[in-house]
Structure formats: structure tokens, C-alpha cells
Design a protein around this motif. Structure first.
Motif, PDB file in Angstrom:
ATOM      1  N   ARG A 102       0.828  -1.205   0.000  1.00 58.05           N
ATOM      2  CA  ARG A 102       0.000   0.000   0.000  1.00 58.05           C
ATOM      3  C   ARG A 102       0.866   1.261   0.000  1.00 58.05           C
ATOM      4  N   THR A 103       0.248   2.368  -0.392  1.00 66.58           N
ATOM      5  CA  THR A 103       0.956   3.641  -0.437  1.00 66.58           C
ATOM      6  C   THR A 103       1.519   4.016   0.924  1.00 66.58           C
ATOM      7  N   THR A 104       0.760   3.739   1.963  1.00 65.81           N
ATOM      8  CA  THR A 104       1.169   4.129   3.320  1.00 65.81           C
ATOM      9  C   THR A 104       1.970   3.038   4.029  1.00 65.81           C
ATOM     10  N   GLY A 105       2.307   1.972   3.307  1.00 64.43           N
ATOM     11  CA  GLY A 105       3.039   0.871   3.940  1.00 64.43           C
ATOM     12  C   GLY A 105       4.367   1.289   4.569  1.00 64.43           C
ATOM     13  N   PRO A 106       5.251   1.964   3.812  1.00 62.17           N
ATOM     14  CA  PRO A 106       6.530   2.388   4.410  1.00 62.17           C
ATOM     15  C   PRO A 106       6.350   3.322   5.612  1.00 62.17           C
ATOM     16  N   LEU A 107       5.378   4.229   5.525  1.00 60.61           N
ATOM     17  CA  LEU A 107       5.137   5.141   6.643  1.00 60.61           C
ATOM     18  C   LEU A 107       4.641   4.375   7.861  1.00 60.61           C
ATOM     19  N   ALA A 108       3.741   3.407   7.634  1.00 58.38           N
ATOM     20  CA  ALA A 108       3.240   2.607   8.753  1.00 58.38           C
ATOM     21  C   ALA A 108       4.373   1.816   9.402  1.00 58.38           C
ATOM     22  N   ALA A 109       5.270   1.283   8.577  1.00 57.66           N
ATOM     23  CA  ALA A 109       6.401   0.528   9.113  1.00 57.66           C
ATOM     24  C   ALA A 109       7.324   1.433   9.930  1.00 57.66           C
ATOM     25  N   ALA A 110       7.604   2.641   9.419  1.00 61.52           N
ATOM     26  CA  ALA A 110       8.483   3.575  10.123  1.00 61.52           C
ATOM     27  C   ALA A 110       7.870   4.010  11.452  1.00 61.52           C
ATOM     28  N   LEU A 111       6.562   4.283  11.455  1.00 64.40           N
ATOM     29  CA  LEU A 111       5.895   4.687  12.689  1.00 64.40           C
ATOM     30  C   LEU A 111       5.905   3.552  13.713  1.00 64.40           C
ATOM     31  N   THR A 112       5.655   2.340  13.242  1.00 64.59           N
ATOM     32  CA  THR A 112       5.663   1.190  14.144  1.00 64.59           C
ATOM     33  C   THR A 112       7.060   0.943  14.708  1.00 64.59           C
ATOM     34  N   PHE A 113       8.048   1.036  13.829  1.00 66.29           N
ATOM     35  CA  PHE A 113       9.429   0.831  14.267  1.00 66.29           C
ATOM     36  C   PHE A 113       9.849   1.912  15.260  1.00 66.29           C
ATOM     37  N   GLY A 114       9.510   3.161  14.955  1.00 66.94           N
ATOM     38  CA  GLY A 114       9.844   4.257  15.858  1.00 66.94           C
ATOM     39  C   GLY A 114       9.193   4.093  17.216  1.00 66.94           C
ATOM     40  N   GLY A 231      -1.288  10.946  12.685  1.00 65.36           N
ATOM     41  CA  GLY A 231      -2.488  11.042  11.850  1.00 65.36           C
ATOM     42  C   GLY A 231      -2.353  12.109  10.774  1.00 65.36           C
ATOM     43  N   ALA A 232      -1.768  13.245  11.126  1.00 64.49           N
ATOM     44  CA  ALA A 232      -1.557  14.309  10.144  1.00 64.49           C
ATOM     45  C   ALA A 232      -0.576  13.852   9.067  1.00 64.49           C
ATOM     46  N   ALA A 233       0.483  13.152   9.484  1.00 62.15           N
ATOM     47  CA  ALA A 233       1.456  12.637   8.513  1.00 62.15           C
ATOM     48  C   ALA A 233       0.797  11.627   7.572  1.00 62.15           C
ATOM     49  N   TRP A 234      -0.043  10.775   8.126  1.00 66.68           N
ATOM     50  CA  TRP A 234      -0.757   9.765   7.327  1.00 66.68           C
ATOM     51  C   TRP A 234      -1.636  10.430   6.276  1.00 66.68           C
ATOM     52  N   THR A 235      -2.369  11.469   6.692  1.00 67.06           N
ATOM     53  CA  THR A 235      -3.260  12.174   5.779  1.00 67.06           C
ATOM     54  C   THR A 235      -2.487  12.845   4.651  1.00 67.06           C
ATOM     55  N   LEU A 236      -1.373  13.492   4.993  1.00 69.38           N
ATOM     56  CA  LEU A 236      -0.575  14.179   3.988  1.00 69.38           C
ATOM     57  C   LEU A 236       0.082  13.188   3.028  1.00 69.38           C
ATOM     58  N   ARG A 237       0.467  12.026   3.529  1.00 69.96           N
ATOM     59  CA  ARG A 237       1.076  11.019   2.652  1.00 69.96           C
ATOM     60  C   ARG A 237       0.088  10.554   1.602  1.00 69.96           C
ATOM     61  N   LEU A 238      -1.166  10.459   1.960  1.00 66.25           N
ATOM     62  CA  LEU A 238      -2.185  10.020   1.007  1.00 66.25           C
ATOM     63  C   LEU A 238      -2.470  11.075  -0.054  1.00 66.25           C
ATOM     64  N   SER A 239      -2.144  12.332   0.248  1.00 66.08           N
ATOM     65  CA  SER A 239      -2.485  13.426  -0.661  1.00 66.08           C
ATOM     66  C   SER A 239      -1.331  13.859  -1.554  1.00 66.08           C
ATOM     67  N   ARG A 240      -0.168  13.217  -1.448  1.00 65.40           N
ATOM     68  CA  ARG A 240       0.979  13.603  -2.265  1.00 65.40           C
ATOM     69  C   ARG A 240       1.503  12.418  -3.065  1.00 65.40           C
ATOM     70  N   ASP A 241       2.282  12.744  -4.097  1.00 63.78           N
ATOM     71  CA  ASP A 241       2.890  11.710  -4.924  1.00 63.78           C
ATOM     72  C   ASP A 241       4.155  11.184  -4.254  1.00 63.78           C
ATOM     73  N   LEU A 242       4.527   9.963  -4.612  1.00 64.52           N
ATOM     74  CA  LEU A 242       5.766   9.389  -4.110  1.00 64.52           C
ATOM     75  C   LEU A 242       6.941  10.231  -4.571  1.00 64.52           C
ATOM     76  N   GLY A 243       7.797  10.624  -3.642  1.00 65.85           N
ATOM     77  CA  GLY A 243       8.941  11.460  -3.977  1.00 65.85           C
ATOM     78  C   GLY A 243       8.649  12.943  -3.961  1.00 65.85           C
ATOM     79  N   GLY A 244       7.370  13.305  -3.821  1.00 64.32           N
ATOM     80  CA  GLY A 244       6.994  14.709  -3.764  1.00 64.32           C
ATOM     81  C   GLY A 244       6.810  15.184  -2.342  1.00 64.32           C
ATOM     82  N   GLY A 245       6.372  16.401  -2.197  1.00 66.17           N
ATOM     83  CA  GLY A 245       6.136  16.978  -0.888  1.00 66.17           C
ATOM     84  C   GLY A 245       5.117  18.094  -0.974  1.00 66.17           C
ATOM     85  N   LEU A 246       4.676  18.574   0.172  1.00 64.98           N
ATOM     86  CA  LEU A 246       3.725  19.681   0.179  1.00 64.98           C
ATOM     87  C   LEU A 246       4.313  20.921  -0.484  1.00 64.98           C
ATOM     88  N   VAL A 247       5.607  21.144  -0.266  1.00 65.01           N
ATOM     89  CA  VAL A 247       6.286  22.293  -0.854  1.00 65.01           C
ATOM     90  C   VAL A 247       7.108  21.802  -2.035  1.00 65.01           C
TER      91      VAL A 247
END
Length: 505
Positions: A102-114, A231-247
Motif C-alpha cells: 500500500r501507499t502508506t506501507g513504508p510510513l506505517a512501518a516507520a511509525l511502528t518501528f519508531g 495522523g496528520a502525517a498519514w493524511t498528507l502522505r495520502l495526498s501527495r505523490d511518491l517522492g513529492g512533498g507539500l512544498v
């Protein structure tokens, strides 16, 4: 990397907890020391207040509660950024995305690991305190505050990593936020606006009152904040492209400057944003500690005044604390240089160094470019801290402006030695550049807490920082400085010879 961080944090914790009984043999001594800390706004700004002066645990964990909690937060910053934005930047996240992930898989793994790293550190910290004889309930509460700080840092870094496509920029945002929370806590603890300390997790560490009338409900603040940030990080990850950012990154010019054809100029240009950020941070650091230094000797208690006289007077006490600040600044500045060396290692592993060497650039020029930015940048930052310190202190000192500026610069030979060793690791093999961090941890441990650990004297002498004078308290000694400079020069020559002869990559 986790093992190194755990080792240094737990070693310092054990040394601090174990030395409390040795330093303060009676409860009267403990109360006197606690009152001395609370009576100095400068120390409160640095360490936080001791809410119960009769609590041995609070006194033993004074530095651990706030200052070393910042290191806990930085540890989680490196961990989370490594497995989110850096994986996107080097293409690993895209490779994983090509699988059934899933798109949020790496983020979920990083949050769990952290979160796992934070909780494990909290349990180890609690076990360490219990082993040194501190109360069980208080030890568990203290471990929980370190774990809570790690959880908040995990969520904060995950959120910062959604803002920019650059891993460096994301790290800068997260570091600025962590330091900002530290400053907010310091202002709240030293002014009438005490409510400000409730806005920072570092303030919660104190308000938890781990070793006296523990407020267990404060732990909910860590959990709620970490969940909101994640939760905010999760929401923003869903709204951006891989390799991109809000800015979105600002595009550079279509044609590069002719000056960038030189390896040294290119290296300076690449590291300029980081150097500017560090310059501002070090200037602020020097100004703040210089400005609060007069409060180091502003004690009203007669018993504390008597204790200071035994130490050599209030002026000597202030100079001792300024010397301690300068020694810590030297370690921080060395981190900048090692980061530059590691960037050189990353460039080589990613093929950029080979592209540069395919031009008319020699290996010597490429190596010198990294060395100049690392050594020159670190020296510049030490000078910036010195100027900030001198301006902050102003006329309220018996030392000249030049001596205060020279205090951080007196650490330069030790810093150069560590940088040279880090460059040698890089010259031996590009992937070994990371060993520079391990060297810094070893030298910092020997220099900062070696005596508390009762290590043999010869082991303490292995750290270059041990041979640097604690200015402005101690006079500058030319002999050790020349010896360290000579060692640094010899190591640099060896590193250069090795880099010229080995395979690239």
C-alpha cells in the motif's frame, strides 16, 4: 545505529544515577544542590526545575529529564527519516511500491518501528534506574517520559517528512521543531509564563514528577500528541505523490555557474544551505547561553553562597558551566563535519563522485573539497558560537571579548582530530564513513562521563576532547593543541594517500 544510541544514552543514565549517592552523601547535601539549581535561571533553562528538592531521583535525573530527552528525540528523527523520506529519495520506496504494498506501507512501518524503539528505550531506562537503587515506581515513570518523548518525536518527524522532497530539508524542519519545543519549555520554566512549559513534551517530562507524587495522567499528553502528529502525517502522505512533498522544490537555473566546474566550489554550493542553517543555530546558541550566564551566579541562599566559595567563588562556578557548554558545543559542531564526510560517502556510493572524476577533476581535488568544507565549516561554527557567547555575555564578565571568542575555538584541534579520523574511515572505504559517528560517540562518552564511570585514566586520554582546555576557566595550553593539530595533519595525509590509491565505489 540504534545500538550505538542506546549504549550512549543508557551509559550516561547509569553514570548519572549511580553518581548521585557519591556526590551527595547526605540528604542535606542533596537539598542544597537541588536548591542551587532552582535558584539559577540559567540552570533551570538548561536542565529544567527540580519540583521536589527532597527527591533523590529528581536530582539524579536532572540532566536526563530534559537535556538527554532532546537526544532521544534526535535519535527518533534519524530513525524515522531514514525509513521514510530517505528511502523515497534513493529510490528504495519506489522499488517497494512496485510490489503488493500500500501507499502508506513504508510510513506505517516507520511509525511502528519508531514506536517500538521508543518503548524499548523507556523500558531499558527504567531497568537501569532500578538497578542503581532508585524507586521502582519513579523509575518506570521516568522510562515512560523518555518513551513518550520518543513517540512525539516519531510523529513529528513523520509529519516533517511529508513537507519537502529533500531529506535534508525535512531533517532541518524536524530539528528546528525539536529545538523550538526546547526553547518554549525553557521560557516557561524561567518566566512567569509557566503555562508555556505545558506546550512542550520536554516540559511534560518535568511536570510528570516521576520521583515524587507522579502525575500519571501526563502520559496521556504524549500519546495524544503522537497520535495527532502521526495522523496528520498519514493524511498528507495520502495526498501527495511518491517522492513529492507539500512544498514543491524550486527549479534551479537551466545552466550552472562556471564556478561549479571546480570540485571545491561545487562542494561549498551543495553544503551552503546546511552551513547557513547551522550558522544561525550556533549564533543563537551562543547568544542564549551568553545572555543567561550571569544568572549562573545569582544565588540568594547563604548556604549556597558558602558552597560556591568552596568551589572558588560564583565567578569560577559560572566559568565552569561556560566551559561545560563549550565542550558540548564542540561535540555538536563535530556532528556537522561528520555529516559532510558522510555526504561524500553517499555521493560515491550513488555514483556522483565517479561522474565528477570523469571530468578534469583529480582525486586529490575531490578529497580536498570534502575535507575543506568539513574542517573549515566546523572551525567557522566554533568562531560563530564564540562571537555569540561574547556578545551575549556583554560587559558582565571579567574576561575580554577575545577570550570569550577564543573559548570555543580552543576546542578546534580536538574537533579537527575527530574529523581527520572520520575522513580516514571514508578514505579506507566509502561505506565506512558512517564509522565517524561511532568515533564521536566513543570520544564523547570518554570525555563527558568517563570519570563518572570510573574508567582508567589512560582510556580517558584516548579522547581528543580530554586534552582541550575548559576555557574560559582554564588557560589555553599550546602544547596539547599543537600535538592534536599534528595528529590531525598526519591522519589527513594518510587518508589522502589511501583515497588516491583505492577503487572508487
Amino acid at each position: 545505529m540504534i545500538a550505538v544510541w542506546y549504549s550512549i544514552l543508557l551509559l550516561v543514565l547509569l553514570a548519572s544515577a549511580g553518581s548521585a549517592s557519591t556526590l551527595y552523601s547526605t540528604q542535606a547535601d542533596q537539598v542544597q544542590a537541588a536548591e542551587a539549581i532552582n535558584a539559577s535561571p540559567g540552570l533551570v533553562a538548561l536542565y529544567g526545575p527540580i519540583l521536589d528538592v527532597h527527591s533523590k531521583g529528581e536530582l539524579a535525573m536532572t540532566k536526563m529529564t530534559v537535556v538527554y530527552a532532546v537526544l532521544v528525540a534526535l535519535m527518533l528523527l534519524f530513525v524515522v527519516r531514514r525509513h521514510t523520506r530517505m528511502d523515497e529519495e534513493n529510490g528504495q520506496a519506489e522499488l517497494l511500491g512496485g510490489t503488493a504494498l500500500r501507499t502508506t506501507g513504508p510510513l506505517a512501518a516507520a511509525l511502528t518501528f519508531g514506536a517500538g524503539v521508543s518503548v524499548a528505550l523507556g523500558l531499558l531506562a527504567a531497568a537501569g534506574n532500578i538497578a542503581t537503587g532508585l524507586p521502582v515506581a519513579g523509575s518506570l515513570a521516568f522510562g515512560a517520559c523518555w518513551a513518550g518523548t520518543g513517540l512525539v518525536a516519531t510523529g513529528l518527524t513523520a509529519l516533517a517528512c511529508q513537507i519537502s522532497p529533500s531529506a535534508r530539508t525535512c531533517a532541518g524542519i524536524a530539528v528546528s521543531a525539536i529545538l523550538g519545543l526546547f526553547v518554549v519549555r525553557a521560557v516557561g520554566d524561567t518566566t512567569e509564563a509557566s503555562w508555556l512549559s505545558w506546550l512542550s513534551p520536554f516540559g511534560w517530562n518535568t511536570h510528570l514528577r516521576a520521583f515524587s507524587e507522579t502525575r500519571w495522567w501526563v502520559l496521556l499528553l504524549y500519546i495524544a500528541s503522537a497520535a495527532a502528529l502521526a495522523g496528520a502525517a498519514w493524511t498528507l502522505r495520502l495526498s501527495r505523490d511518491l517522492g513529492g512533498g507539500l512544498v514543491a522544490p524550486r527549479p534551479g537555473p537551466a545552466t550552472g555557474s562556471p564556478r561549479l566546474a571546480d570540485a571545491i566550489a561545487l562542494s561549498l554550493r551543495v553544503h551552503a544551505p546546511m552551513l547557513v542553517g547551522w550558522t544561525v543555530g550556533m549564533a543563537v546558541l551562543g547568544l542564549v547561553f551568553g545572555a543567561i550566564s550571569p544568572s549562573f551566579d545569582a544565588f540568594d541562599s547563604p548556604s549556597i553562597q558558602q558552597m560556591l566559595q568552596r568551589l572558588g567563588g560564583a565567578g569560577a562556578f559560572r566559568d565552569t558551566l561556560l566551559g561545560a557548554v563549550v565542550s558540548v558545543v564542540a561535540l555538536i559542531v563535530t556532528c556537522f563535519a561528520i555529516a559532510v564526510v558522510n555526504h561524500g560517502g553517499s555521493d560515491e556510493q550513488d555514483g556522483r563522485t565517479e561522474q565528477i572524476l570523469a571530468t578534469a577533476t583529480s582525486r586529490t581535488r575531490a578529497f580536498v573539497a570534502t575535507a575543506i568544507v568539513a574542517i573549515g565549516g566546523a572551525t567557522w561554527l566554533l568562531a560563530v558560537v564564540g562571537v555569540g557567547l561574547a556578545i551575549g555575555v556583554g560587559n558582565d564578565t571579567g574576561h575580554s571579548f577575545a577570550r570569550l571568542v577564543a573559548s570555543p575555538l580552543s576546542q578546534a584541534p580536538a574537533v579537527w582530530t575527530v574529523i581527520a579520523l572520520s575522513l580516514l574511515c571514508y578514505a579506507l572505504r566509502s561505506r565506512w564513513a558512517i564509522l565517524g559517528w561511532g568515533l564521536l560517540v566513543v570520544f564523547a562518552t570518554l570525555g563527558q562521563i568517563g570519570e563518572l564511570l570510573n574508567l582508567p585514566d589512560w582510556t580517558l586520554q584516548l579522547s581528543p576532547f580530554t586534552h582541550s582546555p575548559a576555557m574560559p576557566l582554564q588557560p589555553f595550553e599550546l602544547g596539547p593543541a599543537l600535538a592534536l593539530t599534528g595528529i590531525a595533519a598526519a591522519v589527513l595525509v594518510g587518508a589522502w594517500l589511501r583515497f588516491r590509491g583505492r577503487d572508487i565505489g
